[in-house]
Design a protein around this motif. Structure first.
Motif, short mmCIF file in Angstrom:
data_model
loop_
_atom_site.label_atom_id
_atom_site.label_comp_id
_atom_site.label_asym_id
_atom_site.label_seq_id
_atom_site.Cartn_x
_atom_site.Cartn_y
_atom_site.Cartn_z
N SER A 138 0.82 -1.20 0.00
CA SER A 138 0.00 0.00 0.00
C SER A 138 0.86 1.26 0.00
N VAL A 141 2.13 1.64 -3.52
CA VAL A 141 1.10 2.10 -4.45
C VAL A 141 0.79 3.57 -4.23
N PRO A 145 1.08 4.76 -8.30
CA PRO A 145 -0.16 4.01 -8.50
C PRO A 145 -0.10 3.01 -9.65
N SER A 148 -0.43 -0.65 -8.73
CA SER A 148 -1.65 -1.16 -8.13
C SER A 148 -2.26 -2.30 -8.93
N LYS A 150 -5.32 -2.91 -8.77
CA LYS A 150 -6.65 -2.44 -9.16
C LYS A 150 -6.69 -2.00 -10.62
N TYR A 158 -8.45 5.24 -11.29
CA TYR A 158 -7.84 4.91 -10.01
C TYR A 158 -7.25 6.17 -9.40
N ALA A 165 -4.27 -1.12 -2.85
CA ALA A 165 -3.71 -2.01 -3.87
C ALA A 165 -4.74 -2.97 -4.43
#
Length: 418
Positions: A138, A141, A145, A148, A150, A158, A165
């Protein structure tokens, strides 16, 4: 040679017999390891555990199911099944609504397993290690980012500043908050025993969880529950003078953190901002939408107070009273989750369901009245779930619900074994 083989045979049989009970515990530890990261992985890890569980000694299992701590989860699942009979929605919707409740059937199995074969610390260690890795990820990220998961596992834009994450910030905060408070007990115990190295390592891990929640991302649910969980520890494990000192120190730390963390101030200010956005502008917001869900849910409960509207009826009820979303976006929302566990149960199964839900929480609380790490973890899990369920339906949600199932099942088995 024959004599040697005859001497080794009992030890080999003992090893096989011990592995018969260690194997299910390893699979439960695997579930705990995967839980902070993936829903699919948890589902697949449950299959070999169920197969391994079938080979343990189950002669006392029927008698174990008659205890309230095992019988009440089964009763809530049974109510969800019977509740499909008076629901007005389609059968696919009714069956889909049963899914989040079915996980409660795992609690009696875990209690039976870990009451007899105490390998529960494997599960606790696996979950802590997994959350520690997620916490480090985390931080990474939050800096970049592009790392991540995601980006690959979810749709939509995002947010760079979120530092989430996988999944969402509410689940992440629940996991980090639980680990941070759970670590307090072993840290205090280890310092009292003079094992300062291990205690210092765990204290550094606790600090990492708190720093992440303060400067990276934290949910408002966690901000509400964390102080209460700390107070629970102080009341149970500290004398009143030390408890007062701890409370004073916590207030000073909170003031200091408030002054140095813009993210924390923004999260707290969002309570008022959400309310004003919904009350004045009729716009969708976190807290404002919850208030609207709760208002409508109270009306649904008043229409069918005893046995509710049936399993899976929530979305249909919200659709029946929804306003035009163009005229009033807030009152035009159609949801299948009122973001309150009591209301979620009451709308579907009425007062009967609420009585079973509260009896379940109360029975599980009583199971952790003793001393020791297992009782502390189990108590935390139940209290956290009860508190967070004021703002969410966390017993039925995936990650918080499985945290409850694993925490109560594993810690409950260890506590009953004493």
């Amino acid at each position: 040679m024959t004599e040697v083989l005859n001497e080794q045979r009992p030890s080999m049989l003992s090893a096989i017999w011990a592995a018969r009970y260690r194997t299910p515990a390893r699979f439960v530890a695997l579930v705990a390891l995967l839980l902070p990261w993936t829903t699919t992985g948890v589902t697949f890890a449950l299959i070999p555990w169920l197969i391994a569980f079938a080979f343990v000694d189950l002669r006392e299992f029927p008698r174990s199911l008659l205890r309230p701590v095992c019988l009440l989860p089964i009763a809530l699942v049974g109510l969800a099944l019977v509740g499909t009979l008076w629901s007005d929605v389609s059968w696919p919707e009714r069956l889909h609504a049963i899914g989040p409740v079915l996980k409660l059937l795992v609690i009696p199995l875990l209690i039976y397993q870990f009451e007899r074969w105490p390998f529960g610390n494997w599960v606790f260690a696996a979950f802590l290690a997994s959350c520690a890795l997620l916490m480090l990820y985390s931080f990474a990220v939050a800096i970049d980012p592009d790392w991540s998961l995601k980006l690959y596992l979810s749709r939509g834009p995002y947010k760079v500043e979120s530092g989430v994450a996988v999944r969402n910030y509410i689940d992440q905060s629940q996991e980090f908050g639980l680990c941070a408070i759970a670590l307090v007990y072993p840290i205090v115990t280890l310092f009292r025993e003079g094992r300062t190295r291990i205690a210092t390592l765990l204290a550094a891990l606790l600090l990492g969880f708190l720093v992440n929640m303060i400067f990276v991302v934290v949910s408002r649910t966690a901000l509400v529950t964390l102080p209460i969980l700390v107070a629970v520890f102080a009341l149970l494990h500290l004398r009143w003078r030390k408890a007062l000192l701890a409370a004073s120190g916590m207030i000073l730390v909170a003031v200091a953190l408030w002054s140095v963390s813009p993210h924390l101030r923004a999260t707290v200010a969002k309570f008022q901002g959400d309310y004003e956005m919904s009350a004045q502008d009729k716009k969708v917001s976190g807290m404002g939408s919850r208030l609207e869900y709760w208002r409508k849910s109270m009306g649904f409960i008043a229409d069918a107070p005893l046995i509710g509207h049936g399993t899976g009826s929530i979305r249909g009820l919200f659709a029946s009273v929804a306003a035009d979303p163009h005229d009033n976006p807030l009152r035009g929302e159609i949801v299948s989750n009122p973001h309150n566990q009591t209301l979620s149960v009451a709308v579907q199964w009425g007062v009967l369901g609420v009585l079973v839900l509260y009896a379940l929480w109360f029975a599980h609380l009583l199971m952790f009245r003793g001393e020791g790490l297992a009782c502390w973890i189990g108590l935390l899990v139940v209290v956290q779930n009860m508190l967070s369920s004021l703002l969410n339906s966390h017993l039925f949600d995936f990650a918080p619900g499985w945290i409850y199932v694993l925490g109560v099942g594993v810690a409950g088995g260890l506590a009953l074994a004493k």
